[in-house]
Design a protein around this motif. Structure first.
Motif, short mmCIF file in Angstrom:
data_model
loop_
_atom_site.label_atom_id
_atom_site.label_comp_id
_atom_site.label_asym_id
_atom_site.label_seq_id
_atom_site.Cartn_x
_atom_site.Cartn_y
_atom_site.Cartn_z
N ASP A 73 0.92 -1.22 -0.08
CA ASP A 73 0.15 -0.07 0.04
C ASP A 73 0.86 1.28 0.16
O ASP A 73 0.47 2.29 -0.33
N GLY A 74 2.15 1.17 0.46
CA GLY A 74 2.95 2.10 0.45
C GLY A 74 4.46 1.90 0.79
O GLY A 74 4.50 0.77 1.00
N VAL A 75 5.34 2.76 0.75
CA VAL A 75 6.83 2.59 0.64
C VAL A 75 7.40 3.66 1.82
O VAL A 75 7.03 4.89 1.45
N LEU A 76 7.81 3.26 2.75
CA LEU A 76 8.59 4.05 3.36
C LEU A 76 9.86 4.46 3.21
O LEU A 76 10.89 3.43 3.36
N GLY A 77 10.23 5.58 2.48
CA GLY A 77 11.70 5.67 2.00
C GLY A 77 13.08 6.43 2.89
O GLY A 77 12.37 6.68 4.06
N ILE A 78 13.88 6.63 2.44
CA ILE A 78 15.14 7.24 2.99
C ILE A 78 14.77 8.57 3.74
O ILE A 78 14.95 8.97 4.79
N ASP A 79 13.77 9.21 2.96
CA ASP A 79 13.24 10.49 3.76
C ASP A 79 12.54 10.44 4.66
O ASP A 79 12.77 11.45 5.55
N TRP A 80 11.68 9.34 4.87
CA TRP A 80 10.95 9.22 5.98
C TRP A 80 11.71 8.54 7.20
O TRP A 80 12.03 8.86 8.45
N LEU A 81 12.69 7.67 6.80
CA LEU A 81 13.69 6.85 7.75
C LEU A 81 14.73 7.79 8.24
O LEU A 81 14.98 7.97 9.47
N SER A 82 15.13 8.78 7.34
CA SER A 82 16.26 9.95 8.07
C SER A 82 15.50 10.81 9.02
O SER A 82 16.27 11.23 9.85
#
Length: 123
Positions: A73-82
């Motif tokens: 349904d979605g992807v949490l990428g490096i923008d969110w992780l960082s």
């Protein structure tokens, strides 16, 4: 919402299919070609700003770009992780723990024992 945590993705995304179940506004973006894990290129032309989603005890507001994703349904990428770094990841237990806004957050991934058994397929 089934989210893939992907440190190899520069941005976070929401699937078109999941988005169609929500009543949120999107903004148009200049078209951007996005290469996904299988090497395929998908076009991204929209974003949802500050989509609210929650885990027990915490609500997040995340900008998610719209893509025709199939498996998640979605992807949490490096923008969110960082933005939530540092994190403590236990890959065998499929957990991520971190502090944000003075609260501890615990994310639990789908455990292999939670998945239905794979049935035999004919070629």
């Amino acid at each position: 919402m089934l989210l893939l945590v992907d440190s190899g993705s520069t941005h976070s995304f929401i699937s078109e299919a999941y988005l169609s179940c929500l009543t949120v506004q999107t903004e148009q973006l200049p078209p951007v070609s996005v290469r996904v894990a299988n090497g395929q290129r998908l076009q991204c032309t929209q974003i949802v700003r500050g989509l609210a989603w929650e885990v027990p005890g915490h609500t997040f507001h995340t900008d998610l770009r719209v893509l025709p994703l199939d498996a998640y349904d979605g992807v949490l990428g490096i923008d969110w992780l960082s933005a939530h770094s540092p994190m403590n990841c236990h890959w065998q237990h499929k957990t991520i723990d971190f502090d944000t806004q003075g609260k501890s957050v615990h994310l639990q991934g789908v455990r292999t024992s939670d998945l239905p058994p794979i049935s035999q397929l004919d070629a």
